[in-house]
Motif scaffolding. Structure first.
Motif, PDB file in Angstrom:
ATOM      1  N   TYR A  45      40.525  47.942  20.017  1.00 42.95           N
ATOM      2  CA  TYR A  45      40.087  47.202  21.204  1.00 42.95           C
ATOM      3  C   TYR A  45      41.218  46.920  22.186  1.00 42.95           C
ATOM      4  O   TYR A  45      40.993  46.893  23.383  1.00 42.95           O
ATOM      5  N   GLU A  46      42.455  46.711  21.668  1.00 40.27           N
ATOM      6  CA  GLU A  46      43.524  46.380  22.605  1.00 40.27           C
ATOM      7  C   GLU A  46      43.835  47.530  23.560  1.00 40.27           C
ATOM      8  O   GLU A  46      44.026  47.320  24.762  1.00 40.27           O
ATOM      9  N   HIS A  99      41.110  48.105  26.165  1.00 39.56           N
ATOM     10  CA  HIS A  99      41.046  46.928  27.030  1.00 39.56           C
ATOM     11  C   HIS A  99      42.208  46.925  28.027  1.00 39.56           C
ATOM     12  O   HIS A  99      42.032  46.630  29.213  1.00 39.56           O
ATOM     13  N   MET A 100      43.391  47.309  27.541  1.00 36.97           N
ATOM     14  CA  MET A 100      44.556  47.335  28.423  1.00 36.97           C
ATOM     15  C   MET A 100      44.445  48.462  29.446  1.00 36.97           C
ATOM     16  O   MET A 100      44.800  48.296  30.612  1.00 36.97           O
ATOM     17  N   ILE A 105      41.610  48.337  36.619  1.00 41.91           N
ATOM     18  CA  ILE A 105      41.020  47.254  37.410  1.00 41.91           C
ATOM     19  C   ILE A 105      42.095  46.584  38.268  1.00 41.91           C
ATOM     20  O   ILE A 105      41.905  46.369  39.473  1.00 41.91           O
ATOM     21  N   PHE A 130      34.091  44.182  30.170  1.00 44.99           N
ATOM     22  CA  PHE A 130      33.420  43.034  29.564  1.00 44.99           C
ATOM     23  C   PHE A 130      33.011  43.362  28.137  1.00 44.99           C
ATOM     24  O   PHE A 130      33.241  42.583  27.208  1.00 44.99           O
ATOM     25  N   GLY A 138      36.066  43.592  25.919  1.00 47.00           N
ATOM     26  CA  GLY A 138      36.621  42.254  25.700  1.00 47.00           C
ATOM     27  C   GLY A 138      35.785  41.442  24.734  1.00 47.00           C
ATOM     28  O   GLY A 138      36.309  40.716  23.877  1.00 47.00           O
ATOM     29  N   ALA A 148      36.971  39.821  21.259  1.00 41.68           N
ATOM     30  CA  ALA A 148      36.845  38.406  20.885  1.00 41.68           C
ATOM     31  C   ALA A 148      36.263  38.281  19.475  1.00 41.68           C
ATOM     32  O   ALA A 148      36.733  37.485  18.666  1.00 41.68           O
ATOM     33  N   MET A 194      40.097  34.442  32.112  1.00 41.40           N
ATOM     34  CA  MET A 194      39.891  35.893  31.997  1.00 41.40           C
ATOM     35  C   MET A 194      38.403  36.230  31.987  1.00 41.40           C
ATOM     36  O   MET A 194      37.953  37.106  32.735  1.00 41.40           O
ATOM     37  N   GLY A 238      36.501  38.220  34.904  1.00 43.08           N
ATOM     38  CA  GLY A 238      35.838  39.454  34.499  1.00 43.08           C
ATOM     39  C   GLY A 238      34.359  39.431  34.867  1.00 43.08           C
ATOM     40  O   GLY A 238      33.823  40.424  35.383  1.00 43.08           O
ATOM     41  N   ALA A 272      43.143  39.660  39.857  1.00 41.26           N
ATOM     42  CA  ALA A 272      43.197  40.614  38.748  1.00 41.26           C
ATOM     43  C   ALA A 272      44.521  40.496  38.011  1.00 41.26           C
ATOM     44  O   ALA A 272      44.572  40.555  36.775  1.00 41.26           O
ATOM     45  N   LEU A 296      45.130  39.511  34.139  1.00 41.00           N
ATOM     46  CA  LEU A 296      45.942  40.322  33.226  1.00 41.00           C
ATOM     47  C   LEU A 296      46.903  39.430  32.460  1.00 41.00           C
ATOM     48  O   LEU A 296      47.033  39.525  31.230  1.00 41.00           O
ATOM     49  N   TRP A 347      47.128  38.407  28.366  1.00 42.37           N
ATOM     50  CA  TRP A 347      48.316  38.572  27.522  1.00 42.37           C
ATOM     51  C   TRP A 347      48.748  37.250  26.937  1.00 42.37           C
ATOM     52  O   TRP A 347      49.287  37.188  25.830  1.00 42.37           O
ATOM     53  N   THR A 399      46.710  36.775  23.901  1.00 41.21           N
ATOM     54  CA  THR A 399      47.156  37.618  22.790  1.00 41.21           C
ATOM     55  C   THR A 399      48.463  37.136  22.188  1.00 41.21           C
ATOM     56  O   THR A 399      48.592  37.025  20.965  1.00 41.21           O
TER      57      THR A 399
HETATM   58  C1  HDD Z   1      41.973  42.735  34.530  1.00 43.27           C
HETATM   59  C2  HDD Z   1      42.061  42.389  33.410  1.00 43.27           C
HETATM   60  C3  HDD Z   1      41.100  41.848  32.369  1.00 43.27           C
HETATM   61  C4  HDD Z   1      39.748  41.497  32.429  1.00 43.27           C
HETATM   62  C5  HDD Z   1      38.826  41.587  33.609  1.00 43.27           C
HETATM   63  C6  HDD Z   1      39.372  41.027  31.091  1.00 43.27           C
HETATM   64  N1  HDD Z   1      40.481  41.106  30.275  1.00 43.27           N
HETATM   65 FE1  HDD Z   1      40.599  40.480  28.314  1.00 43.27          FE
HETATM   66  N2  HDD Z   1      42.589  40.978  28.254  1.00 43.27           N
HETATM   67  C7  HDD Z   1      43.265  41.594  29.258  1.00 43.27           C
HETATM   68  C8  HDD Z   1      42.821  41.830  30.539  1.00 43.27           C
HETATM   69  C9  HDD Z   1      41.528  41.589  31.009  1.00 43.27           C
HETATM   70  C10 HDD Z   1      44.695  41.988  28.866  1.00 43.27           C
HETATM   71  C11 HDD Z   1      45.099  43.368  29.286  1.00 43.27           C
HETATM   72  O1  HDD Z   1      45.599  41.126  29.475  1.00 43.27           O
HETATM   73  C12 HDD Z   1      44.617  41.790  27.320  1.00 43.27           C
HETATM   74  C13 HDD Z   1      45.878  41.276  26.632  1.00 43.27           C
HETATM   75  C14 HDD Z   1      46.038  42.151  25.398  1.00 43.27           C
HETATM   76  C15 HDD Z   1      45.043  43.195  25.537  1.00 43.27           C
HETATM   77  O2  HDD Z   1      44.822  44.121  24.775  1.00 43.27           O
HETATM   78  O3  HDD Z   1      44.362  43.036  26.691  1.00 43.27           O
HETATM   79  C16 HDD Z   1      43.360  40.952  27.127  1.00 43.27           C
HETATM   80  C17 HDD Z   1      43.038  40.366  25.910  1.00 43.27           C
HETATM   81  C18 HDD Z   1      41.802  39.871  25.548  1.00 43.27           C
HETATM   82  C19 HDD Z   1      41.507  39.250  24.280  1.00 43.27           C
HETATM   83  C20 HDD Z   1      42.511  39.021  23.167  1.00 43.27           C
HETATM   84  C21 HDD Z   1      42.707  40.219  22.303  1.00 43.27           C
HETATM   85  C22 HDD Z   1      43.753  39.963  21.237  1.00 43.27           C
HETATM   86  O4  HDD Z   1      44.293  38.861  21.155  1.00 43.27           O
HETATM   87  O5  HDD Z   1      44.033  40.884  20.482  1.00 43.27           O
HETATM   88  C23 HDD Z   1      40.173  38.926  24.311  1.00 43.27           C
HETATM   89  C24 HDD Z   1      39.391  38.261  23.224  1.00 43.27           C
HETATM   90  C25 HDD Z   1      39.651  39.356  25.606  1.00 43.27           C
HETATM   91  N3  HDD Z   1      40.671  39.916  26.331  1.00 43.27           N
HETATM   92  C26 HDD Z   1      38.355  39.193  26.013  1.00 43.27           C
HETATM   93  C27 HDD Z   1      37.890  39.496  27.324  1.00 43.27           C
HETATM   94  C28 HDD Z   1      36.526  39.267  27.757  1.00 43.27           C
HETATM   95  C29 HDD Z   1      35.417  38.719  26.894  1.00 43.27           C
HETATM   96  C30 HDD Z   1      36.447  39.659  29.061  1.00 43.27           C
HETATM   97  C31 HDD Z   1      35.205  39.580  29.892  1.00 43.27           C
HETATM   98  C32 HDD Z   1      35.016  39.940  31.001  1.00 43.27           C
HETATM   99  C33 HDD Z   1      37.771  40.131  29.464  1.00 43.27           C
HETATM  100  N4  HDD Z   1      38.617  40.018  28.354  1.00 43.27           N
HETATM  101  C34 HDD Z   1      38.124  40.593  30.726  1.00 43.27           C
END
Ligand code: HDD
Ligand code: HEM
Ligand code: HEM
Lengths: 335, 465
Positions: B191-192, B195-196, B202, B244, B247, B251, B335, B339, B376, B380, B384, B387
């Motif tokens: 997932y990481e 997602h990254m 984005i 979404f 993410g 979660a 976040m 999102g 955005a 981001l 992080w 995490t």
């Molecule tokens: C533009 C950026 C962006 C957007 C729109 C979202 N995220 Fe995100 N999220 C990130 C950018 C990000 C990230 C790139 O900053 C992280 C940090 C580590 C990773 O893998 O992605 C992250 C981590 C992260 C984690 C922690 C993962 C971990 O600790 O291993 C969770 C649970 C979510 N996200 C959940 C969501 C949910 C439910 C979203 C719903 C819309 C969402 N994210 C939108």
């Protein structure tokens, strides 16, 4: 030969490539620094800028390569070096930031004052960065880094040999750059620039030679293991380096510029491998051997596989980039 | 410089804090540029393709300018990335000593991608004049792969820190064996990494679009600006729903595998069923204050039933709980909030496009887009923070504490100060330089009018197709 030795060889390969390509980049900055005021320095600076622009980032990746191979294959040595020599290493890192940024910004900034500031940043850090890197190598060669890490943060590298090695690094880079720029000047038909850099190549090669000799003298006193092997097992390589250096010098004096690039490269390459042979089997003379520092085999195999893959993918791509830039197919776009 | 500091007790005590701050600050800076490195080539190539195949000079000019912007951001990304590599050793030597052979697997692979990226980017950026349009376009294509590959190999390392596997320790805690495949393909990679990568697209899309939205608000409503907004915005909005879903999966995985992190994010103190989901609010020792509570939703989100049991912080001894739960909680909510807002925005744009074949032209639309870039990036960072801070006190979850990883060297506060000054100057100059470039382009007008950017005149070009 163990897998760890192969990994050490890969590390040395990276060091060689960085010394050649990264070194020449730093040298370009060195000549930029000494090119004089805006009017007198304009043409050499333009030439330096043109040869560096498309290639410096790719050349810079060799440094990352060295760091990564070191910490992956020999984590213990990496930690020991970093926890001891953090001052010169941190200064080198600052230098890298200033240098890259100064170079990238310089050509986009308009107005003389801003350009000067960016240019000076680039040029000054091009001298300081290799100096501190040389000091790091010198500190390792003189046994300043204990295997357990946390060595003395000052006395490990503030000594004659490390500081002379710093100068050797700067001078070698300047030498390689000047030799490279002779060719680039010839290609663009700038006879005067050819002579300009030929003179400077001569000065730099003498400077590098003198500093290296001075470093050796101190090594005799403070880095006995490396000194002894440099004058026995590694002697052929040292001699080869000296011969190539002399040949380049003669060719430069007689204004024959045909073979100087490969010969100048060979000067640097043979000295780096000479150093490697002199250190063998130590990574940190004389406290940590290659085998003792090595990562588990699967990791070393990964490094080897990655290296082979890189040889297949990266080396041809690099060759493509250099060819295109030497033929001016890729070059600065007008702004 | 560091020796004198040794006398100051404060420096000793808070070395760890300084090291963390420095790591976090330099990473946060670098990650923005990495996003551009991963995703900007794709957006540039879309414009380039349109310019090339449809003879669209506006699109071609955009691609050309964007590539020059990228020359600057790439340089800043390269130097800040190098600093990170140094910092691993300078700040966390104990971590590297113990696990360098494990995390190095990802970084070694990364090396290939860095090289290829630097090489082809140089050819692409500096090849506008002399390469044929076709050859030039194709020299950009490897950048799509290097972006994905690079993001994979580095983020896999971070995933490993969250869900470590693939190594054997001896009694002294030394790594005696490694399994590179297991290290890279740890459960969190799934997932990481996506997602990254999605975040990179984005963030880049929104950043670029917001620049053109600002321009349009200033009255520059030509086709050039419209395209400059539309291409990157489409990319970002199209991916928002996918983000979404990923993410959401993340979660649930975190709730399952890193329950302490999840409890911190959601501020759950007591393990139990039927947990309330709080939006916003402060996390206090007695639960969330000032947030909006939706009973049962938290349990439902974790296991699709309000009856799902969710682990609370009470299940962990205090020394194993993440710090700063309010920060974690708000970062997570921010976040998810942004999102979701992006998805709503996408629905609006899609609706207007369906009805009018055009983007919304109202000032409000442009105002919203013009803040989306910053939003955005903040998102981001928020992700992080979730995490990384959520993983604390561990640097390698369950195996090594951050406090045991830090360097004993003094003077980290000095290096933090230097880094802050240096990076502030770097960031400011970069932005000034980019603004200067934009102004120069505006004053000089499109260079395309003087012929195509490629050396061969247009006639030969069309013959070559
Ligand atoms: C533009 C950026 C962006 C957007 C729109 C979202 N995220 Fe995100 N999220 C990130 C950018 C990000 C990230 C790139 O900053 C992280 C940090 C580590 C990773 O893998 O992605 C992250 C981590 C992260 C984690 C922690 C993962 C971990 O600790 O291993 C969770 C649970 C979510 N996200 C959940 C969501 C949910 C439910 C979203 C719903 C819309 C969402 N994210 C939108
Ligand atoms: C601790 C973590 C990190 C380290 C040590 C690191 C290291 C580096 C280094 C050394 C470079 C320079 C390479 C060159 O010269 O071309 C770089 C650039 C880059 N890094 Fe990072 N990086 C880290 C985190 C990340 C993350 C999380 C991502 C993305 C997902 C990322 C993506 C990139 C990209 C795409 C580049 C290319 C340069 C650019 O476009 O800005 N890095 N990084
Ligand atoms: C993928 C690449 C990344 C790697 C390998 C990585 C690795 C690390 C390491 C080794 C530390 C220090 C030890 C620790 O505190 O646990 C750390 C801390 C931290 N990193 Fe990351 N990181 C990555 C990406 C990021 C990014 C992009 C951010 C952006 C904001 C970030 C934010 C932080 C923060 C806030 C801390 C401090 C946590 C604390 O001490 O409370 N990390 N990271």
């Amino acid at each position: 030969m163990s897998e760890a030795d192969i990994a050490a060889g890969i590390l040395w390969f990276g060091a060689t490539a960085y010394a050649l390509f990264g070194g020449a980049d730093f040298g370009g900055g060195f000549w930029d620094l000494l090119a004089g005021d805006a009017a007198t320095g304009e043409r050499p600076r333009a030439l330096i800028q043109r040869s560096l622009t498309p290639v410096w980032e790719a050349n810079h990746v060799w440094l990352i390569f060295i760091l990564v191979v070191l910490w992956t294959s020999f984590p213990k040595a990496f930690a020991a070096i970093m926890s001891t020599l953090y001052i010169p290493l941190a200064l080198a890192a600052v230098g890298i930031v200033l240098r890259g940024a100064g170079f990238a910004f310089r050509k986009e900034i308009e107005g003389l004052a801003g350009r000067r500031a960016a240019g000076a940043t680039f040029a000054l850090s091009s001298v300081l960065t290799p100096f501190f890197m040389g000091a790091v190598v010198g500190a390792i060669a003189t046994g300043g880094v204990p295997a357990s890490g946390d060595g003395d943060p000052i006395s490990s590298w503030v000594g004659p040999a490390p500081l002379f090695f710093g100068v050797v690094f700067v001078a070698t880079g300047a030498y390689l750059a000047a030799v490279l720029l002779i060719g680039d000047a010839a290609r663009s038909g700038a006879k005067d620039m050819e002579r300009y850099f030929a003179r400077r190549a001569i000065i730099a090669s003498v400077g590098a030679g003198v500093a290296a000799a001075a470093g050796l003298v101190d090594l005799h006193a403070n880095g006995r293991y490396v000194y002894d092997r440099l004058t026995s097992e590694a002697l052929p390589l040292v001699i080869l380096s000296a011969l190539c250096g002399l040949a380049v010098l003669l060719l430069l004096i007689r204004i024959k510029h045909r073979w100087i690039r490969p010969l100048a490269g060979a000067t640097a390459v043979s000295v780096i491998w000479g150093w490697g042979v002199a250190q063998f089997p130590y990574l940190l003379p004389t406290s940590l051997k290659i085998n003792e520092a090595a990562a588990p085999d699967p990791t070393l195999t990964t490094v080897l596989v990655v290296f082979l893959a890189a040889a297949v993918i990266v080396l041809p791509s690099l060759a493509l980039l250099y060819t295109l830039s030497q033929r001016d197919v890729v070059g600065e776009v007008d702004r | 410089m560091s020796i004198s500091l040794g006398a100051l007790p404060i420096a000793e005590a808070s070395n760890l804090l300084a090291a963390r701050e420095q790591m976090a600050f330099t990473l946060a800076f670098h990650i923005v540029l990495s996003c551009l490195g991963v995703a900007f080539p794709a957006i540039i190539l879309i414009a380039n393709y349109k310019g090339w195949r449809q003879n669209d000079s506006d699109a071609m000019e955009l691609a050309r300018r964007w590539s020059k912007v990228m020359a600057v951001t790439f340089a800043v990304g390269a130097v800040t990335g190098t600093v990170l590599s140094f910092e691993f050793g300078l700040l966390w030597p104990e971590f590297m000593k113990r696990f360098g052979s494990v995390i190095g697997v990802g970084f070694a692979i990364e090396g290939i991608f860095f090289f290829t990226e630097a090489i082809f980017l140089a050819i692409y950026i500096y090849g506008w004049k002399r390469l044929s349009p076709k050859a030039h376009f194709w020299t950009g294509v490897p950048l799509l792969i290097t972006g994905l590959g690079g993001a994979f190999s580095i983020v896999a390392v971070n995933s490993w820190m969250n869900q470590p596997q693939g190594f054997t320790l001896d009694a002294a805690g030394k790594v005696t064996d490694t399994d590179p495949v297991k290290i890279l393909l740890n459960p969190a990679t799934g997932y990481e990494v996506p997602h990254m990568i999605l975040a990179a697209y984005i963030v880049t899309g929104m950043l670029v679009a917001s620049v053109y939205a600002v321009g349009m608000l200033k009255g520059r409503r030509d086709r050039h600006h419209r395209l400059g907004l539309l291409i990157p915005l489409t990319v970002a909005l199209a991916l928002a729903p996918v983000q979404f879903m990923v993410g959401d999966t993340a979660a649930r995985e975190v709730a399952d595998k890193q329950p302490a992190k999840f409890a911190g994010m959601e501020c759950i103190h007591k393990t139990g069923r039927d947990q309330t989901e709080y939006l916003g609010g402060r996390c206090t020792s007695t639960g969330v204050k000032g947030g909006i509570g939706i009973p049962g939703l938290d349990s439902f989100l974790v296991g699709f039933s309000t009856n799902t049991k969710v682990t609370g912080l009470d299940a962990f001894p205090p020394k194993n709980r993440p710090p700063a739960n309010t920060l974690l909680h708000l970062a997570f909510d921010f976040m998810v909030g942004v999102g979701s807002a992006f998805i709503a925005l996408g629905a609006w744009v899609a609706f207007v496009w369906w009805r009018k074949r055009d983007i919304p032209r109202t000032v409000w639309f442009l105002r919203i887009i013009s803040v989306c870039g910053v939003a955005a990036v903040l998102t981001l960072w928020a992700g992080w923070i979730v995490t990384e801070v959520g993983r604390q006190p561990w640097i390698v979850q369950g195996y090594m504490r951050t406090a045991d990883a830090v360097t004993p060297a003094n003077g980290i506060w000095y290096s933090l100060a230097i880094v802050l000054v240096l990076y502030t100057a770097l960031g400011t100059t970069a932005i000034l330089v980019l603004r200067r470039m934009a102004r120069r382009w505006r004053e000089r007008g499109p260079e395309v009018e003087q012929g195509t950017p490629y050396a061969p005149p247009v006639e030969t070009v069309s013959g070559a197709r």
